[in-house]
Design an enzyme around this catalytic site. Structure first.
Site, PDB file in Angstrom:
ATOM      1  N   ASP A 272       0.879  -1.182   0.000  1.00 38.15           N
ATOM      2  CA  ASP A 272       0.000   0.000   0.000  1.00 38.15           C
ATOM      3  C   ASP A 272       0.913   1.227   0.000  1.00 38.15           C
ATOM      4  OD1 ASP A 272      -2.644   1.238   0.240  1.00 38.15           O
ATOM      5  OD2 ASP A 272      -2.001   1.818   2.249  1.00 38.15           O
ATOM      6  N   CYS A 325      -4.389   5.244  -2.599  1.00 40.50           N
ATOM      7  CA  CYS A 325      -5.632   6.018  -2.449  1.00 40.50           C
ATOM      8  C   CYS A 325      -5.594   7.190  -3.436  1.00 40.50           C
ATOM      9  CB  CYS A 325      -5.853   6.471  -1.014  1.00 40.50           C
ATOM     10  SG  CYS A 325      -4.399   7.122  -0.211  1.00 40.50           S
TER      11      CYS A 325
END
Length: 743
Positions: A272, A325
């Site tokens: 991530d 994101c």
């Protein structure tokens, strides 16, 4: 000057309040705030960015006809979401409590003129363990009507029973499909909400205190590592290790397999990566003002390096999830396409379209363009002028060859858009490793298979024990022949360290090999088998022969050992074989603490609540079976006398020697109205009374599960010891208050 600016700020506030329709203006600008705007008179951030709109309209990431809905959703505050910790045996009880008490109290409630909708489960999250509301985090914090619900969320989060996590952030761990036997690496783990999800997956079966797998959670930021430690500690797992490294060059670890050192390859890797974060505009409203394509152009290289390093450390047949994101293809599809291209077939994108039914997503892009921060577009690398070559790289463009592009199946990537399910924006890709990376000389071997040396390895010098000291080659993103000078130096250093190293001591890495930033950590010292510290503990608690005493560790080399921690045998293997290679911030779960007056008793160490669920299966003595009423008394009274307990509990405790005890509540299936999950508490048997050693939030949790709501006044009363505490000489009062405060 300070006074003038304060006066000016007050005048601005007054003008803003007097201006008609200022609240509506704020709402039109996208901010659903009061007319006064930000507290302190700061100007409202206008939720507009023409370059952002131009960029994403040109790239066509939003389906035709949905652009206005997409932008409207981005301007709305993000709804609060929560996730119930799935592996704990009382997850069902928390869910029952939420549905039948707290959610019912929210019905027909209005806050700031907005009707509160009853929270709904996320349709794609298994077993109704994740819920979302239409309340923003700000409203939850500020509204008096929601104070009880907010207190519940804070308290249960602290005790590790729920996590307040953004909905899209829950997706990568689910797609990782981790099992209890998997070795997992979380490359960029802070602040830790995804890491806690991975720990839950390891402990899917609560009856197994030590799963075979483990999670190594890494972050480059030393301070954020401690946030990660705090998150992980809430779950009390012996299978988590927090390390502090740059993910793009995280060291290759090695483990001992049947007396032979082998490189550690992970079954699952969560990647991530750091990103520009334009999918988080709903909660990070600064992004509206600061957004430009420059962030993405600058981060692309780092993201690719981290993903490449992850792919190198993945076992064949393993799964890696890459997520950001950000909605930007430069950080998303471009990284994946470049990684697939240089893997030459070693990696492929998995089709996960059926793995999360109920989740709405858009397929990945197969074509995109690159835009500079001043709005100049380039469709291919050949179009980029030489002066831009430092800022724009060839890996940022889609593959030129249409056949190659088609074979990559970039449409298997998932892009989550905010307006589809009222979430943040997000991107996920799931990669499976089919063979070793082309620049690696030797394919990773699955557990149980022998590992041959990679390439022409020269024999290493003999260590003092007569065995040769081998060092696995550091994997780089380019081919390397034989052993480099650096590796030869590292071998010599290894030899030197191994000669001087104490058995079972895992200290911080020496400064000459690795610059240490942040706090200097204490070493991790495993308790030797013949240590005189252990037999009194084993005898006092009648620990079974299966108790893994080799996995006990402390954080002091010399002097009194105050805390004893426990790790799984797999993490012990990692710790002992990599102390010079990796900077460990924290590992293990606390299981025993030394009493200040412990020498008066048969055992100097009392049980710690933090690790009781790990330790309980091995304890065969000092156990008191208590009823639900007993638990209520023990958790609401400071030092209840024995006679206040039920006759069954009294008969067990009256003849017991003073010292630490285990208090166990077993649910009765014949009484479905009572609490239906087991509870294990640590306590202290004093002279004539008994007490529990349970942190405040955990106390409140158990009381809530039994239908008792403890008010703030009640909590204040509890903090003051009653006269009965005098009846319990030798109870470590100062340690209790410290434990309640710290934990």
């Amino acid at each position: 000057m300070g006074r003038r600016s304060r006066v000016r700020r007050l005048q601005q506030q007054q003008q803003q309040q007097q201006r008609p329709g200022s609240a509506e203006d704020g709402a039109e600008d996208g901010g659903k705030r009061s007319g006064a705007g930000w507290e302190g008179g700061y100007p409202e951030i206008v939720k507009e960015n023409k370059l952002f709109e131009h960029y994403y309209q040109e790239l066509k990431i939003v389906p035709e006809g949905e652009w206005d809905q997409f932008m409207d959703a981005l301007r709305e505050p993000l709804p609060a979401t929560l996730r119930i910790t799935g592996y704990k045996s009382h997850a069902k009880e928390i869910l029952h409590c939420l549905k039948n008490k707290y959610f019912k109290e929210l019905e027909d409630l209005e806050v700031d003129g907005q009707k509160v909708e009853v929270p709904q489960p996320l349709s794609w999250y298994p077993e109704e363990l994740a819920w979302h509301t239409n309340l923003s985090r700000k409203i939850l914090r500020k509204s008096p009507q929601l104070e009880k619900f907010h207190q519940f969320l804070v308290s249960e989060t602290e005790s590790g029973n729920i996590s307040r996590q953004e909905a899209v952030s829950m997706i990568p761990p689910l797609l990782l499909n981790a099992h209890p036997h998997h070795k997992i690496l979380d490359m960029c783990a802070a602040p830790g909400s995804k890491t806690t999800q991975l720990i839950e997956m390891l402990h899917a079966d609560m009856s197994v205190p030590f799963p075979e797998g483990f999670v190594i959670a890494n972050d480059v930021d030393n301070k954020r590592c401690y946030l990660l430690v705090h998150q992980a500690k809430r779950l009390g797992s012996p299978c988590i290790m927090v390390v502090n490294h740059d993910a793009s060059c995280i060291p290759r670890l090695q483990v001992d397999v049947n007396g032979k050192k082998e490189a550690l390859f992970y079954d699952r890797i969560l990647c991530d990566v750091p990103c520009s974060g334009d999918g988080t505009m709903r909660k990070n409203i600064d992004v509206w003002k600061k957004w430009s394509t420059l962030n993405s152009l600058q981060l692309h290289g780092l993201q690719l390096r981290i993903a490449t390093r992850g792919a190198e450390q993945l076992v064949e047949g393993g799964r890696m999830v890459y997520s950001t994101c950000s909605l930007n293809p430069i950080e998303d599809e471009a990284v994946i396409a470049s990684l697939l291209e240089k893997s030459e077939g070693a990696l492929e994108l998995a089709d996960v379209s059926s793995e999360l039914p109920g989740l709405k997503w858009m397929p990945g892009l197969t074509q995109w363009k690159v835009m500079t921060k001043d709005g100049q577009w380039f469709a291919t690398w050949d179009d980029v002028p030489h002066s831009r070559h430092t800022q724009i790289r060839p890996t940022m463009f889609p593959p030129k060859d249409p056949e190659k592009s088609q074979a990559m199946h970039l449409e298997r990537c998932l892009r989550i858009l905010p307006h589809h399910q009222n979430t943040g924006g997000f991107f996920v890709a799931v990669l499976v490793k089919k063979s070793s990376m082309p620049w690696n000389k030797r394919p990773p071997k699955l557990q149980g298979e022998s590992a041959e040396p990679r390439g022409p390895v020269q024999p290493g010098p003999a260590d003092p024990m007569g065995k040769s000291v081998s060092h696995p080659l550091e994997l780089e993103s380019k081919p390397a022949a034989g052993i480099s000078d650096t590796e030869a130096t590292e071998r010599a250093e290894n030899l030197e360290n191994n000669g001087n190293k104490k058995d079972g001591v895992c200290g911080p890495p020496p400064s000459k090999k690795m610059k240490l930033f942040g706090f200097k950590e204490d070493p991790f010292v495993f308790i030797p088998e013949d240590d005189p510290l252990f037999p009194p503990i084993q005898k006092f608690y009648a620990l079974g022969p299966s108790f893994p005493k080799m996995n006990l560790l402390t954080r002091t080399v010399e002097g009194k050992r105050r805390q004893l921690y426990m790790v799984s045998k797999e993490l012990r293997n990692v710790l002992l074989n990599n102390s010079e290679r990796v900077k460990v911030i924290n590992t293990g779960v606390k299981v025993w603490c030394r009493n200040n007056s412990g020498e008066e008793f048969d055992c100097a160490f009392r049980l710690a609540q933090e690790g009781i669920y790990t330790l309980y299966p091995f304890i065969n003595s000092r156990i008191i079976i208590v009823s639900m009423e007993d638990v209520k008394i023990l958790l609401t009274q400071e030092n209840p006398f024995f006679r206040k307990l039920s006759s069954e509990a009294y008969s067990q405790v009256k003849d017991m020697a003073k010292g630490s005890v285990v208090l166990k509540y077993e649910p009765d299936p014949a009484k479905p109205d009572t609490l239906q999950c087991p509870i294990v508490l640590c306590g202290w048997r004093g002279k004539a009374s008994i007490r529990t050693f349970v942190p405040k939030n955990e106390r409140l949790h158990y009381l809530r599960m039994m239908g008792l709501e403890v008010s703030a006044e009640k909590k204040k009363e509890r903090a003051v010891p009653t006269s009965e505490s005098a009846a319990s000489p030798g109870a470590p009062e100062d340690q209790l208050s410290a434990e309640q405060g710290a934990e």
